[in-house]
Design an enzyme around this catalytic site. Structure first.
Site, PDB file in Angstrom:
ATOM      1  N   HIS A 263       0.842  -1.199   0.000  1.00  0.00           N
ATOM      2  CA  HIS A 263       0.000   0.000   0.000  1.00  0.00           C
ATOM      3  C   HIS A 263       0.869   1.238   0.000  1.00  0.00           C
ATOM      4  CE1 HIS A 263      -3.234   2.756   1.063  1.00  0.00           C
ATOM      5  NE2 HIS A 263      -4.060   1.798   0.698  1.00  0.00           N
ATOM      6  N   ASP A 317      -8.034  -5.302  -0.204  1.00  0.00           N
ATOM      7  CA  ASP A 317      -8.508  -6.122  -1.322  1.00  0.00           C
ATOM      8  C   ASP A 317      -8.283  -7.614  -1.094  1.00  0.00           C
ATOM      9  OD1 ASP A 317      -9.476  -4.100  -2.977  1.00  0.00           O
ATOM     10  OD2 ASP A 317      -7.453  -3.584  -3.603  1.00  0.00           O
TER      11      ASP A 317
HETATM   12  N1  ACO Z   1       4.180  -7.409  -4.746  1.00  0.00           N
HETATM   13  C1  ACO Z   1       5.520  -7.448  -4.893  1.00  0.00           C
HETATM   14  N2  ACO Z   1       6.320  -6.444  -4.507  1.00  0.00           N
HETATM   15  C2  ACO Z   1       5.727  -5.359  -3.967  1.00  0.00           C
HETATM   16  C3  ACO Z   1       4.340  -5.252  -3.800  1.00  0.00           C
HETATM   17  C4  ACO Z   1       3.559  -6.341  -4.202  1.00  0.00           C
HETATM   18  N3  ACO Z   1       2.221  -6.321  -4.063  1.00  0.00           N
HETATM   19  N4  ACO Z   1       4.035  -4.067  -3.237  1.00  0.00           N
HETATM   20  C5  ACO Z   1       5.199  -3.434  -3.078  1.00  0.00           C
HETATM   21  N5  ACO Z   1       6.226  -4.200  -3.521  1.00  0.00           N
HETATM   22  C6  ACO Z   1       7.630  -3.895  -3.509  1.00  0.00           C
HETATM   23  C7  ACO Z   1       7.992  -3.152  -4.785  1.00  0.00           C
HETATM   24  O1  ACO Z   1       8.362  -4.035  -5.818  1.00  0.00           O
HETATM   25  C8  ACO Z   1       9.146  -2.288  -4.311  1.00  0.00           C
HETATM   26  O2  ACO Z   1      10.275  -3.074  -4.230  1.00  0.00           O
HETATM   27  P1  ACO Z   1      11.716  -2.489  -4.658  1.00  0.00           P
HETATM   28  O3  ACO Z   1      11.949  -1.324  -3.724  1.00  0.00           O
HETATM   29  O4  ACO Z   1      12.619  -3.627  -4.491  1.00  0.00           O
HETATM   30  O5  ACO Z   1      11.535  -2.034  -6.090  1.00  0.00           O
HETATM   31  C9  ACO Z   1       8.746  -1.930  -2.890  1.00  0.00           C
HETATM   32  O6  ACO Z   1       7.886  -2.975  -2.444  1.00  0.00           O
HETATM   33  C10 ACO Z   1       7.994  -0.608  -2.804  1.00  0.00           C
HETATM   34  O7  ACO Z   1       6.866  -0.710  -3.596  1.00  0.00           O
HETATM   35  P2  ACO Z   1       6.292   0.429  -4.495  1.00  0.00           P
HETATM   36  O8  ACO Z   1       5.685  -0.170  -5.720  1.00  0.00           O
HETATM   37  O9  ACO Z   1       7.281   1.525  -4.663  1.00  0.00           O
HETATM   38  O10 ACO Z   1       5.164   0.980  -3.571  1.00  0.00           O
HETATM   39  P3  ACO Z   1       4.023   1.885  -4.039  1.00  0.00           P
HETATM   40  O11 ACO Z   1       3.639   2.666  -2.861  1.00  0.00           O
HETATM   41  O12 ACO Z   1       4.338   2.639  -5.264  1.00  0.00           O
HETATM   42  O13 ACO Z   1       2.935   0.788  -4.464  1.00  0.00           O
HETATM   43  C11 ACO Z   1       1.056  -0.492  -4.634  1.00  0.00           C
HETATM   44  C12 ACO Z   1       1.799   0.543  -3.799  1.00  0.00           C
HETATM   45  C13 ACO Z   1       0.865   0.001  -6.067  1.00  0.00           C
HETATM   46  C14 ACO Z   1      -0.310  -0.709  -3.988  1.00  0.00           C
HETATM   47  C15 ACO Z   1       1.863  -1.815  -4.643  1.00  0.00           C
HETATM   48  O14 ACO Z   1       2.020  -2.264  -3.334  1.00  0.00           O
HETATM   49  C16 ACO Z   1       1.214  -2.879  -5.504  1.00  0.00           C
HETATM   50  O15 ACO Z   1       1.420  -2.916  -6.706  1.00  0.00           O
HETATM   51  N6  ACO Z   1       0.389  -3.768  -4.874  1.00  0.00           N
HETATM   52  C17 ACO Z   1      -0.328  -4.779  -5.648  1.00  0.00           C
HETATM   53  C18 ACO Z   1      -1.634  -4.218  -6.198  1.00  0.00           C
HETATM   54  C19 ACO Z   1      -2.640  -3.976  -5.102  1.00  0.00           C
HETATM   55  O16 ACO Z   1      -2.885  -4.801  -4.257  1.00  0.00           O
HETATM   56  N7  ACO Z   1      -3.297  -2.812  -5.167  1.00  0.00           N
HETATM   57  C20 ACO Z   1      -4.334  -2.424  -4.219  1.00  0.00           C
HETATM   58  C21 ACO Z   1      -3.937  -1.198  -3.453  1.00  0.00           C
HETATM   59  S1  ACO Z   1      -5.008  -0.892  -2.084  1.00  0.00           S
HETATM   60  C22 ACO Z   1      -6.508  -0.481  -2.711  1.00  0.00           C
HETATM   61  O17 ACO Z   1      -6.658   0.001  -3.811  1.00  0.00           O
HETATM   62  C23 ACO Z   1      -7.699  -0.775  -1.805  1.00  0.00           C
END
Ligand code: ACO
Length: 378
Positions: A263, A317
């Site tokens: 998140h 979710d």
């Molecule tokens: N799976 C794998 N790795 C992840 C995930 C994930 N779900 N979430 C974060 N990470 C990792 C990233 O790859 C990144 O790693 P790195 O630093 O080695 O590159 C690190 O954690 C930071 O993640 P970011 O993507 O920079 O975090 P951001 O705040 O931009 O992303 C997001 C948040 C888009 C929700 C992300 O966690 C994600 O893609 N989750 C999966 C989709 C999801 O569940 N979305 C629902 C959001 S909540 C909602 O809408 C109710």
């Protein structure tokens, strides 16, 4: 002389764009609160329509206000013939989110007061959407199964009526309550991508329907609301609880995003998850079929593996997807269920944006070709 490149905040991460009085995550408790009330308490003791009223009016309704609000919502539910015909004419193969997006756009085209400004008009339009969107989602669900729509029942509450319109029956109170909890938890979350989209559209002085149509488009993506649907696809891909950890290792090696985890705001766990997971666990215990037990075991194995491998916790979710499946909803309906709830938050933000509007228009750093002359001739 080299130009200084300004600091870039990709994805607007960490950027504060405005104030809001609608919701926040209180740092000291890591808890989301609507108008100051923790969502956990709202989910435990209040109904979804009371929460929508709270988001729009800033205070919970008293008994008389709630009665009038409910009467208006129930009266606004039925779709007119033109809308029903329009929706019936859409391809059966189109995604339910596309149906919802089209429906809201059409509601705007039909509403002669579409461009009228003012809080009272906005609240009336917001209530109209809150009342009608479940009718659209349920009718579309039945249409995809080749079944006739079931008309809304004004004697039923918001959540009960939705089950009635989808399945022709209302399930046990525990199931209805679990659904209502999900609606309360999904209703609002500050400047998330879809709400921000609605605020951007509103900031140009466009109308409420355009803002909500755009917000539905933003919510559809799998990094946002589309994740609840994507969770179930992922669980189906894994298939076996025993395979969860190996599957996860492979997926992480391939740099895949694991749906329903992580998140932008919560880095140590989503404050909405424990209450949704508890409600979902009650559904699992209730159902107790081999298929349900296996799905719940897979869900749990993947959660534990993800936390231990990456330290990344589930977001709302993740448990909501399992709960919706156990309630009998088809997987493509999951994100539309999110819309039915989040429309309350979007419309609260649209009203707030207009109350102290500033056009939202960020800057970008240009990385294209240097200025050059247009080729002559041809
Ligand atoms: N799976 C794998 N790795 C992840 C995930 C994930 N779900 N979430 C974060 N990470 C990792 C990233 O790859 C990144 O790693 P790195 O630093 O080695 O590159 C690190 O954690 C930071 O993640 P970011 O993507 O920079 O975090 P951001 O705040 O931009 O992303 C997001 C948040 C888009 C929700 C992300 O966690 C994600 O893609 N989750 C999966 C989709 C999801 O569940 N979305 C629902 C959001 S909540 C909602 O809408 C109710």
């Amino acid at each position: 002389m080299t130009a200084t490149i300004p600091e870039i905040h990709r994805g607007l991460a960490g950027v504060v764009v405005d104030t809001t009085a609608i919701s926040t995550v209180f740092e000291e408790t890591n808890s989301l609160a609507y108008r100051g009330y923790p969502v956990q308490e709202l989910a435990a003791h209040r109904s979804f329509d009371e929460v929508a009223y709270l988001l729009w009016h800033g205070e919970l309704p008293d008994a008389g206000e709630l009665e009038r609000f409910r009467a208006r919502e129930r009266a606004l539910r039925p779709l007119d013939r033109t809308t029903a015909e329009l929706l019936a004419g859409l391809p059966r193969t189109c995604h339910p989110m596309d149906v919802l997006r089209t429906a809201v756009s059409f509601f705007g085209a039909e509403d002669p007061t579409e461009d009228e400004e003012g809080t009272a008009g906005h609240l009336a339009k917001s209530l109209g959407l809150l009342a009608k969107l479940p009718v659209v989602v349920a009718a579309d669900h039945r249409r995809r199964l080749g079944q006739d729509p079931i008309q809304p029942d004004p004697d039923l509450g918001y959540a009960e009526n939705f089950f009635h319109m989808c399945f022709g029956t209302v399930p046990a109170p525990e199931v209805v309550r679990c659904f209502e909890i999900s609606l309360i938890l999904y209703a609002e979350h500050s400047f998330n991508a879809s709400t921000f989209t609605a605020r951007v559209v509103t900031s140009t002085l466009s109308d409420l329907y355009s803002a909500v149509t755009a917000a539905i488009g933003a919510l559809k993506g799998s990094l946002h609301g589309g994740a609840n649907e994507a969770v179930m696809h992922m669980l189906r891909e894994i298939g076996d609880p025993e395979q969860a950890a190996d599957w996860l290792d492979r997926a992480l090696n391939e740099k895949r995003k694991i749906m329903g985890f992580g998140h932008r705001v919560y880095k140590h766990g989503d404050s909405r998850v424990p209450i949704m997971q508890e409600a979902t666990d009650r559904l699992v215990a209730r159902a107790a079929s081999p298929e349900t037990t296996r799905l719940a075991a897979l869900h749990s194995s993947l959660r534990h593996a993800m936390i231990s491998r990456k330290g990344i916790h589930p977001n709302l979710d993740y448990p909501a997807a399992l709960a919706y499946r156990l309630m009998g909803f088809d997987v493509p309906m999951f994100t539309p269920l999110f819309v039915m709830s989040r429309v309350a938050g979007w419309t609260a933000h649209i009203t707030e944006q207009l109350a102290h509007n500033a056009l939202i228009r960020p800057l970008g750093v240009y990385t294209g070709p240097a200025q050059r002359p247009l080729p002559q001739g041809v």
